[in-house]
Enzyme design. Structure first.
Site, mmCIF file in Angstrom:
data_model
loop_
_atom_site.group_PDB
_atom_site.id
_atom_site.type_symbol
_atom_site.label_atom_id
_atom_site.label_comp_id
_atom_site.label_asym_id
_atom_site.label_seq_id
_atom_site.Cartn_x
_atom_site.Cartn_y
_atom_site.Cartn_z
ATOM 1 C CG HIS A 85 -1.663 1.227 1.287
ATOM 2 N ND1 HIS A 85 -2.869 1.422 2.333
ATOM 3 C CD2 HIS A 85 -2.000 2.531 0.317
ATOM 4 C CE1 HIS A 85 -3.753 2.454 2.066
ATOM 5 N NE2 HIS A 85 -3.193 3.033 1.119
ATOM 6 C CD GLU A 143 -0.113 5.337 -0.761
ATOM 7 O OE1 GLU A 143 -1.356 5.605 -0.808
ATOM 8 O OE2 GLU A 143 0.441 5.253 0.325
ATOM 9 C CG HIS A 147 1.425 8.935 2.667
ATOM 10 N ND1 HIS A 147 0.696 9.149 3.872
ATOM 11 C CD2 HIS A 147 0.480 7.994 2.037
ATOM 12 C CE1 HIS A 147 -0.468 8.771 3.823
ATOM 13 N NE2 HIS A 147 -0.780 8.032 2.499
#
Length: 430
Positions: A85, A143, A147
């Site tokens: 993930h 992602e 992040h």
């Protein structure tokens, strides 16, 4: 939310017609900042000093999570593997930042990986870092943009001779590297937990299997009793690119799976009876967001809560991995100091012929001029126990100059010498 896999609606650009990034291959052998031993001596979320070099110390996102999916409906990734993930920089208190630098967001991860010659990593991502809507590059963009841009050691200023996009390639490399170290399919299979159309499992069994390998509890998330995701927590010495990752207690949101009756459905509709899987990742994105805080982790032991407050648990053996609780409340952090406001350090107790030794993430624990200290330069001492309390030089009493409940980290001493607070220290096994 951390969970959201959804991504921009823009179509993924093909490699053939992508940006000029695809025209070059300039892989850097040493990713990220070059950090000296001194720069890498503090563990993220555990620093007792005012660390200013955030190129070699992850701050504020020092609680780094490696997160994986198990997608059986729709199926994503190999049938015998979980999928990646992401790599998330949560703060040390269960909060997190997101989308921290719009100027460095990516619209084509594939092109960046090719620019820097990360073709092996890219091929691995195409198999094990999957989106369940088929738009893998958009998922990778999400992602990084959400992040990766919030990780201090990936900032361009941390690079020598920085090239645009270099930090993105390093982020993808590191996420894949850490993912390969925790093969959840094999970890669960080794404990007899395999995908099944009929069996169900308990949360305790899942946690025990993961903890046996990871060394700490992890977060398992479920949707309607069906397992969908796992989060592994780490703190890091040095940069996120090349530093040492240390398994950490969970901080943040807890597992959302029920205690019993957890379903682990096979991706191919057949019961999984094999003992292992592939060498990497696994299934895609959860189809719905489980309850709990956005994208964040689960609560680990803190100095203000279980297992660290209250009286010592009399009689528990100092053995294996555990926490050093203080009877006045709080616990010992990794340097050996008493603290009541942060996360309890994990200690390792190892038996000797005359007692046991103690070690934290900072190093061996011993007595330095009457102070209890743990560190790389500390000579380890042999301790004993009496009625569940830590004993040094025949005494179960330790001392501090003042009460740590004020929020200060207090040095622990073995002699009174006018110190006003007397402490007893007990062991709480993990």
């Amino acid at each position: 939310m951390h969970y959201s896999r959804i991504l921009s609606s823009a179509a993924v650009l093909s490699y053939a017609v992508a940006s000029p990034l695809n025209l070059y291959s300039t892989r850097a052998d040493a990713p990220g900042p070059t950090c000296s031993k001194a720069d890498s001596s503090e563990l993220s979320c555990h620093s007792t000093a005012n660390v200013s070099n955030t190129c070699c110390f992850n701050s504020p996102g020092g609680q780094i999570l490696l997160t994986q999916f198990w997608d059986s409906k729709p199926v994503a990734g190999p049938v015998d593997s979980w999928t990646l993930h992401g790599l998330w920089p949560d703060n040390c208190d269960g909060t997190w930042e997101q989308f921290c630098d719009k100027t460095r967001e990516s619209k084509d991860i594939t092109a960046v990986m090719n620019k820097f010659g990360r073709t092996e990593t890219l091929a691995y991502m195409q198999k094990y870092w999957k989106s369940n809507d088929g738009k893998d590059d958009s998922f990778w963009q999400h992602e990084w943009n959400k992040h990766g841009t919030c990780m201090s050691t990936f900032e361009p200023k941390c690079y020598t001779d920085y090239q645009e996009g270099q930090e993105i390639a390093d982020f993808m490399d590191k996420a894949v590297e850490i993912f390969k170290t925790v093969d959840t399919y094999k970890i669960l299979s080794a404990a007899g937990i395999t995908p099944s159309t009929s069996k169900t499992y308990t949360l305790d069994d899942l946690q025990a299997a993961a903890k046996k390998v990871h060394g700490q509890e992890v977060v398992f998330n479920c949707k309607n009793g069906v397992i969908s995701e796992v989060w592994y927590h780490y703190n890091v010495y040095g940069s996120a690119q090349s530093g040492k990752y240390v398994p950490a207690p969970v901080v943040g949101s807890p597992s959302t799976c029920p205690k019993t009756g957890i379903k682990y459905p096979p991706k191919d509709g057949k019961d999984g009876d094999s003992d292992g899987g592939s060498d990497g990742g696994s299934g895609g994105t959860p189809t719905a967001t489980p309850p709990g805080p956005t994208d964040s982790p689960a609560p680990g032991p803190t100095a203000t809560g279980s297992p660290s407050t209250g009286s010592p648990s009399t009689g528990e053996e100092f053995s294996g991995r555990g926490y050093l609780n203080v009877d006045k409340g709080g616990c010992l952090i990794s340097s050996g100091k008493w603290y009541t406001k942060g996360t309890c350090a994990t200690y390792t107790a190892a038996g000797t012929s005359s007692g046991f030794t103690l070690k934290s993430s900072k190093g061996a624990c011993g007595l330095v001029n009457g102070r209890l200290e743990c560190g790389a330069d500390v000579t380890g001492a042999t301790f004993t126990a009496s009625d569940g309390k830590l004993v040094s030089d025949g005494s179960p009493s330790f001392y501090a100059s003042k009460d740590a409940t004020s929020g200060h980290q207090e040095t622990v001493y073995t002699n009174a010498e006018g110190r006003s607070v007397t402490l007893a220290i007990s062991w709480k096994g993990m």
